[in-house]
Design an enzyme around this catalytic site. Structure first.
Site, PDB file in Angstrom:
ATOM      1  N   ARG A 213       0.903  -1.175   0.088  1.00 48.86           N
ATOM      2  CA  ARG A 213       0.064  -0.007  -0.125  1.00 48.86           C
ATOM      3  C   ARG A 213       0.852   1.270   0.036  1.00 48.86           C
ATOM      4  NH1 ARG A 213      -2.152   0.740   5.368  1.00 48.86           N
ATOM      5  NH2 ARG A 213      -0.811   2.369   5.489  1.00 48.86           N
ATOM      6  N   HIS A 217      -3.518   4.316   4.844  1.00 45.05           N
ATOM      7  CA  HIS A 217      -4.470   3.387   5.015  1.00 45.05           C
ATOM      8  C   HIS A 217      -5.994   3.945   4.606  1.00 45.05           C
ATOM      9  CE1 HIS A 217      -7.111   0.265   6.506  1.00 45.05           C
ATOM     10  NE2 HIS A 217      -7.931   1.353   7.214  1.00 45.05           N
ATOM     11  N   TYR A 226       4.237   5.503  11.283  1.00 49.95           N
ATOM     12  CA  TYR A 226       4.624   4.147  11.831  1.00 49.95           C
ATOM     13  C   TYR A 226       5.277   3.083  10.820  1.00 49.95           C
ATOM     14  CZ  TYR A 226       0.366   3.441   8.747  1.00 49.95           C
ATOM     15  OH  TYR A 226      -0.619   3.292   7.740  1.00 49.95           O
TER      16      TYR A 226
END
Length: 307
Positions: A213, A217, A226
């Site tokens: 990805r 998100h 993160y």
């Protein structure tokens, strides 16, 4: 794949401009989605997507204005015909479409139509109980369903190695007595071939497409909190569009760019032109036979809205 990338970018821009309340980007996963959906037989197969499967919708010819209208909440499940497109309304429940696909596959087997279902889910969703139950059920009854996991490395902000025991979703298939296949999810040809074989087998199969990805998100997420920039740059070198582009001529690439730009323009204009749906629809499509309480709510709403 390029159409999916351009519309994905446009959807993010529309969200930033306030035209869409929220959006889940799919950049980097186009080969997994387009390659798998292209393997479907639209006369007999059926797809059950998540909220991050724009590429599959593009590949199956779904009306994209109707598809994106789901993000506006203008209609129950989007303003397109799921039966005609063989593409179910996308599901925002994590792991939700997996059980739906198994139910459809059971019906297809009982009807003897020869069709198969494909259900999309992520590595994070693979840890849901619904997915376990669905795979077990499909294994027991030998149902024609492809469990297509897009392992994009992250379950929102949790890396795969911290939430998938054993490190592989495909290996879990053995526990259900079904075949498990791991494929390069950024190689559209490899994805297509693996999916085609799985669909035509008439058996339950787990495909784990290893991809990434590249974006957040969702439009409310900050992946920089993160994951590292070095990781993102390393995967950018494996961009599925850049990989596929190497097989095309300059003329073909220019034609693809022009086509993608035109489709994106049409989708943007069509989406912005959508008006509000009639308020009565909030009540008219809840039950086949409306309850007394629902009719009272509708009456109260009409009185308040007429003031």
């Amino acid at each position: 794949m390029l159409v999916a990338r351009r519309i994905d970018e446009e959807a993010i821009a529309l969200q930033r401009q306030g035209a869409l309340p929220g959006y889940a980007p799919s950049k980097g996963q186009e080969a997994a989605q387009v390659g798998s959906a292209a393997a479907l037989d639209p006369t007999r197969d059926f797809a059950f997507p998540t909220y991050r499967d724009l590429g599959a919708a593009v590949a199956m010819g779904v009306d994209l204005v109707g598809y994106l209208s789901t993000h506006l909440g203008t209609w129950h499940g989007g303003m397109y015909d799921p039966v005609a497109s063989r593409f179910a309304p996308f599901n925002a429940v994590v792991g939700g479409p997996v059980t739906h696909a198994v139910g459809w596959a059971m019906g297809a087997k009982l009807d003897g139509t020869g069709g198969a279902a494909i259900t999309y889910f992520g590595d994070g969703a693979s840890s849901q109980g619904d997915v376990h139950e669905a795979m077990n059920f499909a294994g027991v009854y030998r149902l024609p369903v492809v469990f297509f996991c897009q392992n994009n490395g992250w379950a929102i902000s949790v890396p795969t190695d911290r939430q998938v025991a054993g490190g592989s979703v495909a290996k879990r298939a053995e526990g259900y007595g079904i075949e498990g296949v791991r494929v390069d999810g950024n190689d559209v040809r490899a994805v297509y071939e693996a999916t085609r074989q799985a669909l035509r087998s008439g058996e339950p199969v787990v495909i784990e497409a290893m991809t990434y990805r590249m974006g957040p998100h969702s439009t409310s997420d900050d992946p920089g909190r993160y994951r590292s920039l070095a990781e993102e740059q390393a995967w950018a070198e494996r961009d599925p569009l850049r990989r596929a582009a190497r097989e095309l001529t300059e003329t073909e690439l220019n034609e693809a760019e022009a086509h993608a730009d035109e489709v994106t323009r049409q989708v943007r204009e069509g989406l912005l032109a959508l008006g509000d749906r009639p308020g009565e629809e909030l009540f008219d499509f809840v039950y086949r036979e409306p309850t007394t309480a629902l009719l009272e709510q509708k009456r109260a709403w009409k009185e308040a809205s007429d003031v």
